[in-house]
Design an enzyme around this catalytic site. Structure first.
Site, PDB file in Angstrom:
ATOM      1  N   GLY A 174      -6.868  20.055  -6.340  1.00 22.47           N
ATOM      2  CA  GLY A 174      -5.964  19.996  -5.010  1.00 22.47           C
ATOM      3  C   GLY A 174      -6.404  19.526  -3.827  1.00 22.47           C
ATOM      4  O   GLY A 174      -5.545  19.304  -2.997  1.00 22.47           O
TER       5      GLY A 174
ATOM      6  N   GLU B   9     -12.333  20.651  -9.824  1.00 19.87           N
ATOM      7  CA  GLU B   9     -11.372  19.690 -10.786  1.00 19.87           C
ATOM      8  C   GLU B   9     -10.584  18.897  -9.801  1.00 19.87           C
ATOM      9  O   GLU B   9      -9.448  18.856  -9.891  1.00 19.87           O
ATOM     10  CB  GLU B   9     -10.562  20.690 -11.733  1.00 19.87           C
ATOM     11  N   PRO B  10     -11.200  18.033  -9.100  1.00 16.15           N
ATOM     12  CA  PRO B  10     -10.484  17.175  -8.410  1.00 16.15           C
ATOM     13  C   PRO B  10      -9.927  15.886  -9.240  1.00 16.15           C
ATOM     14  O   PRO B  10     -10.528  15.302 -10.095  1.00 16.15           O
ATOM     15  CB  PRO B  10     -11.323  16.377  -7.284  1.00 16.15           C
TER      16      PRO B  10
ATOM     17  N   ARG C 273      -6.571  13.797  -7.851  1.00 20.18           N
ATOM     18  CA  ARG C 273      -5.869  12.753  -6.636  1.00 20.18           C
ATOM     19  C   ARG C 273      -7.176  12.428  -5.839  1.00 20.18           C
ATOM     20  O   ARG C 273      -7.246  11.143  -5.442  1.00 20.18           O
ATOM     21  CB  ARG C 273      -4.913  13.615  -5.856  1.00 20.18           C
TER      22      ARG C 273
ATOM     23  N   ARG D 222       6.450   8.984  -8.451  1.00 20.55           N
ATOM     24  CA  ARG D 222       6.292   9.882  -7.469  1.00 20.55           C
ATOM     25  C   ARG D 222       7.461   9.739  -6.313  1.00 20.55           C
ATOM     26  O   ARG D 222       7.813  10.902  -6.019  1.00 20.55           O
ATOM     27  CB  ARG D 222       4.945   9.783  -6.995  1.00 20.55           C
TER      28      ARG D 222
ATOM     29  N   CYS E 145      18.525   1.468 -14.381  1.00 18.21           N
ATOM     30  CA  CYS E 145      19.982   1.787 -13.842  1.00 18.21           C
ATOM     31  C   CYS E 145      20.220   3.172 -13.427  1.00 18.21           C
ATOM     32  O   CYS E 145      20.781   4.275 -14.070  1.00 18.21           O
ATOM     33  CB  CYS E 145      20.666   1.673 -15.220  1.00 18.21           C
ATOM     34  N   GLU E 146      19.463   3.643 -12.297  1.00 20.30           N
ATOM     35  CA  GLU E 146      19.735   4.888 -11.573  1.00 20.30           C
ATOM     36  C   GLU E 146      19.382   4.468 -10.054  1.00 20.30           C
ATOM     37  O   GLU E 146      18.582   3.955  -9.585  1.00 20.30           O
ATOM     38  CB  GLU E 146      18.588   5.859 -11.944  1.00 20.30           C
TER      39      GLU E 146
HETATM   40  N1  LLP Z   1      -6.728  21.746 -12.165  1.00 19.27           N
HETATM   41  C1  LLP Z   1      -5.441  22.108 -12.573  1.00 19.27           C
HETATM   42  C2  LLP Z   1      -5.559  23.450 -13.089  1.00 19.27           C
HETATM   43  C3  LLP Z   1      -4.409  21.417 -11.960  1.00 19.27           C
HETATM   44  O1  LLP Z   1      -3.382  21.911 -12.350  1.00 19.27           O
HETATM   45  C4  LLP Z   1      -4.417  20.127 -11.222  1.00 19.27           C
HETATM   46  C5  LLP Z   1      -3.246  19.514 -11.240  1.00 19.27           C
HETATM   47  C6  LLP Z   1      -5.643  19.697 -10.837  1.00 19.27           C
HETATM   48  C7  LLP Z   1      -6.857  20.468 -11.104  1.00 19.27           C
HETATM   49  C8  LLP Z   1      -5.843  18.330 -10.083  1.00 19.27           C
HETATM   50  O2  LLP Z   1      -5.216  18.511  -8.981  1.00 19.27           O
HETATM   51  P1  LLP Z   1      -5.496  17.325  -7.764  1.00 19.27           P
HETATM   52  O3  LLP Z   1      -6.958  17.251  -7.422  1.00 19.27           O
HETATM   53  O4  LLP Z   1      -5.044  15.968  -8.576  1.00 19.27           O
HETATM   54  O5  LLP Z   1      -4.416  17.560  -6.734  1.00 19.27           O
HETATM   55  N2  LLP Z   1       2.038  14.816 -10.644  1.00 19.27           N
HETATM   56  C9  LLP Z   1       1.770  15.617  -9.251  1.00 19.27           C
HETATM   57  C10 LLP Z   1       0.514  16.103  -9.173  1.00 19.27           C
HETATM   58  C11 LLP Z   1       0.656  17.446 -10.337  1.00 19.27           C
HETATM   59  C12 LLP Z   1      -0.601  18.221 -10.196  1.00 19.27           C
HETATM   60  C13 LLP Z   1      -0.849  19.039 -11.211  1.00 19.27           C
HETATM   61  N3  LLP Z   1      -2.156  19.729 -11.334  1.00 19.27           N
HETATM   62  C14 LLP Z   1       1.954  14.375  -8.360  1.00 19.27           C
HETATM   63  O6  LLP Z   1       2.091  13.334  -8.573  1.00 19.27           O
HETATM   64  O7  LLP Z   1       1.598  14.487  -7.035  1.00 19.27           O
END
Ligand code: LLP
Length: 408
Positions: free
Chosen positions: A226, A260-261, A263, A299, A329-330
């Site tokens: 996150g 758990e990064p 992004r 996104r 087509c949207e």
């Molecule tokens: N751990 C868990 C349990 C998660 O559900 C997620 C993301 C992560 C780690 C990784 O999160 P990050 O570090 O990437 O923020 N498609 C959306 C993002 C959905 C994230 C879902 N879970 C977007 O494009 O912004």
């Protein structure tokens, strides 16, 4: 990225995803170093970009993998992630997925309900194994991010309440086939504020302390993913601030920090390159029509997310506002609105920034568009890491079915 985009496009064509592997390695190292002095495991969230080459690159540096399907677990294993660094999360795991995960001897399965725990216990019993588990706690914290990617409130489907988590740990501790080794929370994605993380970590650490008092010894403290990144001009969390908040919460506890990064590792290590097809004006409104679309990068359409878009050349010419749209087509098929761009011609290149996370992984074949090629840049060299999807690739599974029932 200092690159000759024209040469790369001549070689790989567009639409194209390009990833800077040196940047990605740097991000891993930065985060790992922020946790120095404590036991830590960085489990890369495979969902953000699941290309095997990216997972392998991170695995070579020592990263683990956070997976949400057995497919992702298999990707991680195929890319060389050590099983003892793999975590399997997600609210809905099928029996076969649980079985395969147990057989693969991964670090732990992250459980999100009591019903799931009973299922895992049964599967472990059938296999004559002890399942290492962690429980995802929903700390009911508002992460102050986009509602679609917010997960830490009771109104969201994720995790279990503290009291339920406690009951589950007590049950698991008594079970012959469950071994509760971890605790987990993840309150949302693209978090730019530290306070919600700090608060959630405190709540969950307190739970660990109360479990310890009843002889349940949690070894892995998983703070989820996150960490937000910069798409525009937002101020976000630094690795040091992040680690500091976690250290503060776990004071006095002997645990391995897991994070758990997704992004954070890859978003700004990737760009999406597309060609201009045409320009047009409707009633004075300028549209730049490109060969990339919402099927490549959803996104903007899905979350109204901002991705900076730059012209590759002629950047000193007078810029005016345009909507950058794809051929789908949207009306929702846009990558940017009111983007200031110079006059553009057929085949000019546009670069969509910050496209390394949740870009390719959320791509689809909508409108029978083949998915883009993916290329890695490593120390100035380019390597194809996924070929462009062909029309034949797309129809292969349809042709693999028996079609005789329709033949005349
Ligand atoms: N751990 C868990 C349990 C998660 O559900 C997620 C993301 C992560 C780690 C990784 O999160 P990050 O570090 O990437 O923020 N498609 C959306 C993002 C959905 C994230 C879902 N879970 C977007 O494009 O912004």
């Amino acid at each position: 990225m200092n690159i000759n985009l024209k040469a790369l496009v001549a070689k790989y064509d567009t639409p194209l995803y390009l990833y800077d592997f040196d940047y990605i390695a740097g991000r891993y190292t930065e985060l790992k170093e922020a946790f120095e002095g404590k036991k830590s495991l960085i489990s890369y969230a495979v969902k953000s970009n699941s290309n095997l080459a990216i997972i392998r690159h991170l695995a070579n540096l020592g990263a683990g993998a956070d997976c949400v399907s057995i497919g992702e677990v298999k990707r991680a294993l195929a890319a060389g992630v050590k099983p003892y660094r793999i975590i399997f999360s997600g609210v809905g795991k099928r029996d076969e997925e649980i079985r395969e995960a147990l057989e693969s001897d991964i670090l732990m399965l992250n459980l999100e309900s009591e019903a799931e725990m009973k299922r895992v216990e049964l599967m472990a019993k059938e296999l004559g194994k002890e399942a290492r588990i962690s429980i995802r706690v929903n700390p009911n914290i508002d992460p102050q991010t986009h509602p679609y990617i917010s997960t830490g409130l009771h109104e969201n489907k994720f995790g279990v309440e503290i009291d339920m988590a406690k009951r589950m740990y007590i049950y698991a501790k008594k079970s012959e086939f469950l071994n509760p080794v971890g605790i987990h929370f993840h309150i949302g994605s693209q978090l730019t504020q530290l306070d919600p993380i700090r608060e959630a970590a405190m709540i969950v650490a307190d739970l660990v302390r109360s479990l310890r008092r009843i002889d349940i010894d949690i070894k892995f403290f998983d703070v989820g993913g996150g960490i937000g990144v910069v798409y525009s001009d937002e101020r976000t969390i630094t690795p040091e601030e992040y680690a500091g908040a976690v250290f503060e919460a776990i004071k006095g506890l002997d645990v391995t920090i897991v994070c758990e990064p997704g992004r954070y590792m890859v978003a700004n290590g990737g760009i999406f390159v597309t060609k201009v097809l045409y320009e047009k004006e409707n009633d004075g409104k300028r549209f730049v029509i490109i060969d990339g679309a919402m099927n490549d990068l959803i996104r903007p359409s899905l979350y109204n997310a901002y991705h900076r878009i730059d012209a590759y050349e002629n950047t000193n010419e007078h810029k005016t506002a345009a909507d950058v749209v794809g051929p789908i087509c949207e009306s929702g098929d846009f990558l940017g609105k009111n983007v200031y761009l110079p006059p553009l011609e057929h085949n000019d290149l546009l670069v969509v920034q910050s496209a390394g996370a949740y870009g390719f992984t959320m791509a689809s074949n909508y409108n029978t568009r083949g998915r883009a090629a993916e290329v890695a840049l490593v120390g100035g060299e380019d390597h194809c890491i996924r070929q462009r999807e062909s029309f034949e690739d797309q129809i292969r599974l349809e042709l693999a079915c028996d079609t005789s029932w329709q033949e005349k």
